[in-house]
Scaffold this active site. Structure first.
Site, PDB file in Angstrom:
ATOM      1  N   GLU A 111       0.847  -1.200   0.000  1.00 18.44           N
ATOM      2  CA  GLU A 111       0.000   0.000   0.000  1.00 18.44           C
ATOM      3  C   GLU A 111       0.878   1.245   0.000  1.00 18.44           C
ATOM      4  OE1 GLU A 111      -3.078  -2.277   3.060  1.00 18.44           O
ATOM      5  OE2 GLU A 111      -2.126  -0.384   3.640  1.00 18.44           O
TER       6      GLU A 111
ATOM      7  N   LYS B 160       2.196   4.686   1.413  1.00 18.31           N
ATOM      8  CA  LYS B 160       2.332   5.234   2.776  1.00 18.31           C
ATOM      9  C   LYS B 160       2.012   6.720   2.713  1.00 18.31           C
ATOM     10  CE  LYS B 160       5.350   5.505   6.792  1.00 18.31           C
ATOM     11  NZ  LYS B 160       5.091   6.929   7.037  1.00 18.31           N
TER      12      LYS B 160
ATOM     13  N   ASP C 173       1.318  10.563   3.698  1.00 17.19           N
ATOM     14  CA  ASP C 173       1.947  11.510   4.619  1.00 17.19           C
ATOM     15  C   ASP C 173       0.849  12.377   5.216  1.00 17.19           C
ATOM     16  OD1 ASP C 173       3.864  12.837   6.024  1.00 17.19           O
ATOM     17  OD2 ASP C 173       4.542  14.085   4.370  1.00 17.19           O
TER      18      ASP C 173
ATOM     19  N   ARG D 135      -4.065   9.338  16.816  1.00 18.88           N
ATOM     20  CA  ARG D 135      -3.091   8.360  17.312  1.00 18.88           C
ATOM     21  C   ARG D 135      -2.627   8.711  18.724  1.00 18.88           C
ATOM     22  NH1 ARG D 135       0.864   4.988  15.139  1.00 18.88           N
ATOM     23  NH2 ARG D 135       0.690   5.806  13.046  1.00 18.88           N
TER      24      ARG D 135
ATOM     25  N   GLU E 102      -5.845   7.431   7.375  1.00 20.98           N
ATOM     26  CA  GLU E 102      -4.981   8.613   7.355  1.00 20.98           C
ATOM     27  C   GLU E 102      -5.773   9.812   6.831  1.00 20.98           C
ATOM     28  OE1 GLU E 102      -0.587   9.225   7.950  1.00 20.98           O
ATOM     29  OE2 GLU E 102      -1.914   7.506   8.215  1.00 20.98           O
TER      30      GLU E 102
ATOM     31  N   TYR F 128      -7.557   2.049   5.785  1.00 21.56           N
ATOM     32  CA  TYR F 128      -6.730   0.939   5.304  1.00 21.56           C
ATOM     33  C   TYR F 128      -6.554  -0.234   6.271  1.00 21.56           C
ATOM     34  CZ  TYR F 128      -3.394   3.968   7.799  1.00 21.56           C
ATOM     35  OH  TYR F 128      -2.786   4.767   8.723  1.00 21.56           O
TER      36      TYR F 128
ATOM     37  N   LYS G 167      10.615   3.552   3.135  1.00 20.22           N
ATOM     38  CA  LYS G 167      10.495   4.996   2.939  1.00 20.22           C
ATOM     39  C   LYS G 167      11.435   5.472   1.841  1.00 20.22           C
ATOM     40  CE  LYS G 167       9.192   7.661   6.213  1.00 20.22           C
ATOM     41  NZ  LYS G 167       9.085   8.536   7.403  1.00 20.22           N
TER      42      LYS G 167
ATOM     43  N   CYS H  47      14.626  48.239   3.838  1.00 18.03           N
ATOM     44  CA  CYS H  47      13.605  47.679   2.944  1.00 18.03           C
ATOM     45  C   CYS H  47      14.062  47.776   1.494  1.00 18.03           C
ATOM     46  CB  CYS H  47      12.288  48.427   3.135  1.00 18.03           C
ATOM     47  SG  CYS H  47      10.982  47.887   1.996  1.00 18.03           S
TER      48      CYS H  47
ATOM     49  N   CYS I 119      11.522  50.417  -0.324  1.00 17.55           N
ATOM     50  CA  CYS I 119      11.411  51.850   0.003  1.00 17.55           C
ATOM     51  C   CYS I 119      12.599  52.400   0.773  1.00 17.55           C
ATOM     52  CB  CYS I 119      10.119  52.123   0.772  1.00 17.55           C
ATOM     53  SG  CYS I 119      10.110  51.433   2.452  1.00 17.55           S
TER      54      CYS I 119
ATOM     55  N   CYS J  97       9.204  45.878   7.394  1.00 14.94           N
ATOM     56  CA  CYS J  97       9.333  47.279   7.019  1.00 14.94           C
ATOM     57  C   CYS J  97       8.196  48.036   7.698  1.00 14.94           C
ATOM     58  CB  CYS J  97       9.248  47.452   5.503  1.00 14.94           C
ATOM     59  SG  CYS J  97       9.125  49.183   4.992  1.00 14.94           S
TER      60      CYS J  97
ATOM     61  N   CYS K  98       5.534  52.495   1.591  1.00 13.38           N
ATOM     62  CA  CYS K  98       6.195  51.355   0.955  1.00 13.38           C
ATOM     63  C   CYS K  98       5.263  50.784  -0.123  1.00 13.38           C
ATOM     64  CB  CYS K  98       6.529  50.296   1.995  1.00 13.38           C
ATOM     65  SG  CYS K  98       7.475  48.897   1.345  1.00 13.38           S
TER      66      CYS K  98
END
Length: 672
Positions: A113, A115, A117, A136, A173, A225, A314, A408, A411, A426, A432
């Protein structure tokens, strides 16, 4: 309409709305206006109200949230949510396979399957109904987030068909699609809010919001899953069979799953998705390999931390080397100055990368960047590429060190850096150009004043031509129609539409006007909460930092930003001008018939979690019977309605001021 026609119309509307939700949230390619979507949703709601026998718990009308959770209840997992052992090499995966063979022999299968994230979640169903959702946590116990998970469109609140056990848990997930993440992060930056680093963080932050209505507005998705139940091996012999079964019950199961008979097939699956993962709309960071047979899983058992029958392979985050050409600095509407690395174009994760974020001055110092450095760029779980290191062996001799500017870049004003913050700002918000243009662009945006006939490019042109220098100048543009007609691509019709849109914006309600002001950290939701709590701009202007922080979900950082904004004379002058042109700076209370006047002239604050009513329901009861809600505890408060797990600071302050503290039952008795 005949009942059969009603059912057909409900089915059609449901299908269309689900499709539009997918296009909007997942693909970020809406094919219908918000107005038309809302019309279809309203039609569906009215049909479901008239024909409740056709109401589906998973209807688009039912996924809107509304419950407020002050604190999340801690729940112990019936089956621990263990972590998987990780491997990054084929050799380690072969060693895992050998350990399995020592126990089982050669007759077993693997299920491979993706994985994901995201954020692990455990769902409990009783008689086909979702009754509990738990994170979890530490593996043995987690936070109950049921109200929030109910709003996720791909999680069924009621199961389809039959054949499911009376009681079971299913693990999965929660995640966010990349296009939706990018859109929401852009909105956060436009609102002066700190963007999330990646979709996983955004999903995790969203699932723990206290307002489920706000969760419903954010496009989360969920793959399921793994099935848990008492005596599960009597219902299904294998994990593969259970996946197919739960799919038929209505669960969202990822289609990219494979039953493998040999380790060679497992390696083929891993190799295929190492490249193909970049075509997915969501992030994965590897492949999960599980022994298929439940009996064999039981035989293999567990270590203290992980199952012996599963492992996660992984992928390494992809990184490439390229040349740093220069560093430029972007000035946002809040004045934040963000460094951006301009790179020699390079292919990374399926896209051409020309720029990478450097976040702030600290990051430039940490990397010790020099001009023409060869840098390592990584995408991994990040949507925006970032520089993770410098190849010192390839450094060009005698190149200059990258120096973060002291003034800046737009400006020339000396930059400031507040204590505890990594970002330089700034302070010249009146002079600006990027700040001025950015603030006006934010004000006219769809979620703020939604001024039709104006876009970001129009604002830039009008600013450069000296026609607008601040937000309030928009409302005097009609006095300069002759000058507008002299501009390129400004025809009579487009000018007319723009001026009409500006005039129409005067009807926008107070929360949108407040959001449009562009106060740092005050996004759309916070603006609505502030407007509803203080009712008028004057009450908000004169509120103390403590009073603002007392509003639900508004902490000291936001409160401090709001009070600082209103402490500046330039902002008060701007608001005075906007008031004079008739913008809405107060909540318009609709006339309503009260149920009674039993709570007339009484003020209330509700805090905590209650057994029989949601906080929203208690608020409606109080207001319907003549009572008034306050936003903070003071001598003006008559009653504090206290529920379970209420904030200790509120309780202490109420006791100190001798304010009566009543329960949910006490309030109901007052109305009897």
């Amino acid at each position: 309409m005949q009942k059969s026609d009603v059912l057909q119309r409900i089915t059609t509307l449901t299908r269309e709305l689900n499709e539009h939700n997918y296009k909007y949230y997942v693909l970020a390619q809406p094919s219908i206006s918000d107005f038309d979507f809302d019309k279809k949703l309203a039609e569906l709601a009215s049909l479901e109200e008239a024909y409740p026998e056709f109401l589906d718990p998973d209807s688009p009308t039912q996924k809107v949230g509304g419950d407020i959770t002050k604190q999340f209840k801690t729940v112990r997992h019936k089956w621990p949510m263990l972590s998987l052992s990780n491997t990054y090499s084929e050799e380690e995966l072969r060693e895992f396979d050998e350990r399995v063979r020592k126990v089982l022999g050669d007759h077993f299968e693997y299920v491979c399957e993706l994985k994901f994230d995201g954020l692990s979640i455990s769902l409990t169903y009783e008689n086909g109904l979702l009754t509990r959702a738990v994170t979890r946590g530490d593996g043995s116990q987690g936070d109950e987030v049921t109200a929030n998970v109910r709003t996720i469109k791909s999680v069924p609140n009621r199961l389809k068909n039959d054949g499911y056990p009376a009681l079971f848990e299913i693990r999965g997930e929660v995640f966010m699609h990349q296009a939706a993440f990018e859109r929401l992060n852009r909105e956060r930056q436009e609102n002066g809010e700190i963007p999330y680093a990646n979709p996983r963080n955004f999903a995790a932050g969203t699932i723990k919001l206290q307002d489920s209505a706000e969760v419903a507005r954010r496009p989360l998705d969920c793959f399921l899953y793994f099935l848990y139940m008492d005596g599960r091996d009597r219902a299904f012999k294998t994990h593969w069979d259970s996946l197919n079964a739960v799919k038929s019950w209505g669960f969202h199961v990822c289609e990219h799953t494979k039953l493998c008979h040999t380790l060679a097939e497992v390696f083929q699956f891993i190799a295929y998705w190492e490249n193909e993962r970049y075509r997915l709309t969501y992030d994965i960071d590897g492949i999960v390999i599980k022994v298929n047979s439940y009996a064999q899983q039981d035989e293999l058992g567990f270590t203290a931390k992980s199952p012996r029958w599963a492992i996660a392979y992984k992928y390494k985050a992809e990184e490439v080397e390229t040349i740093l050409k220069s560093v430029s600095y972007q000035v946002g509407r809040t004045g934040a100055v963000t460094p951006v690395a301009n790179l020699e174009p390079v292919q990374l994760s399926g896209t051409t990368v020309k720029r990478a974020t450097l976040h702030n001055a600290n990051e430039i110092t940490r990397l010790d960047l020099h001009e023409l450095d060869t840098v390592s760029v990584e995408k991994g779980g990040e949507i925006i590429p970032k520089i993770i290191g410098v190849n010192m062996e390839k450094r060009v001799p005698e190149t200059s060190k990258i120096q973060y500017p002291t003034h800046c870049p737009a400006c020339g004003t000396l930059l400031i850096r507040k204590a505890g913050e990594a970002v330089h700002y700034c302070p010249n918000e009146l002079g600006c150009p990027p700040q001025i243009v950015g603030k006006i662009q934010h004000f006219i945006s769809r979620k703020a004043m939604d001024i039709e006939g104006m876009g970001n490019e129009t604002v830039e042109v009008l600013y450069k031509k000296g026609l607008i220098k601040q937000i309030s100048d928009l409302y005097s543009l009609k006095e300069h129609k002759d000058r507008l007609e002299q501009l390129e691509r400004f025809g009579e019709k487009s000018i007319q539409n723009m001026l009409h849109g500006i005039e129409k914006s005067k009807e926008k309600p107070f929360p949108k006007v407040l959001f449009g002001l562009g106060i740092r950290y005050v996004g759309e939701t916070i603006a609505r909460k502030l407007a509803n709590s203080f009712k008028t701009i004057d009450a908000l202007i004169h509120a103390t930092c403590e009073e603002i922080a007392a509003v639900e979900e508004i902490g000291e950082r936001i409160a401090s930003s709001v009070t600082e904004y209103f402490s500046k004379e330039i902002h008060l002058q701007q608001i005075a001008v906007l008031k004079s042109v008739a913008l809405q700076f107060s909540i318009v209370e609709e006339d309503r018939v009260l149920s009674s006047d039993k709570l007339a002239n009484k003020t209330f604050i509700i805090s905590g979690v209650f057994e029989n009513h949601s906080r929203e329901e208690l608020t409606q009861l109080i207001v319907a019977n003549g009572g008034k809600m306050l936003s903070s505890i003071s001598n003006k408060l008559n009653y504090l309605v206290a529920g379970d797990k209420m904030g200790p600071s509120k309780l202490t302050k109420a006791q100190k001021l001798n304010i009566p503290i009543i329960s949910e039952a006490d309030l109901i008795k007052m109305l009897a």
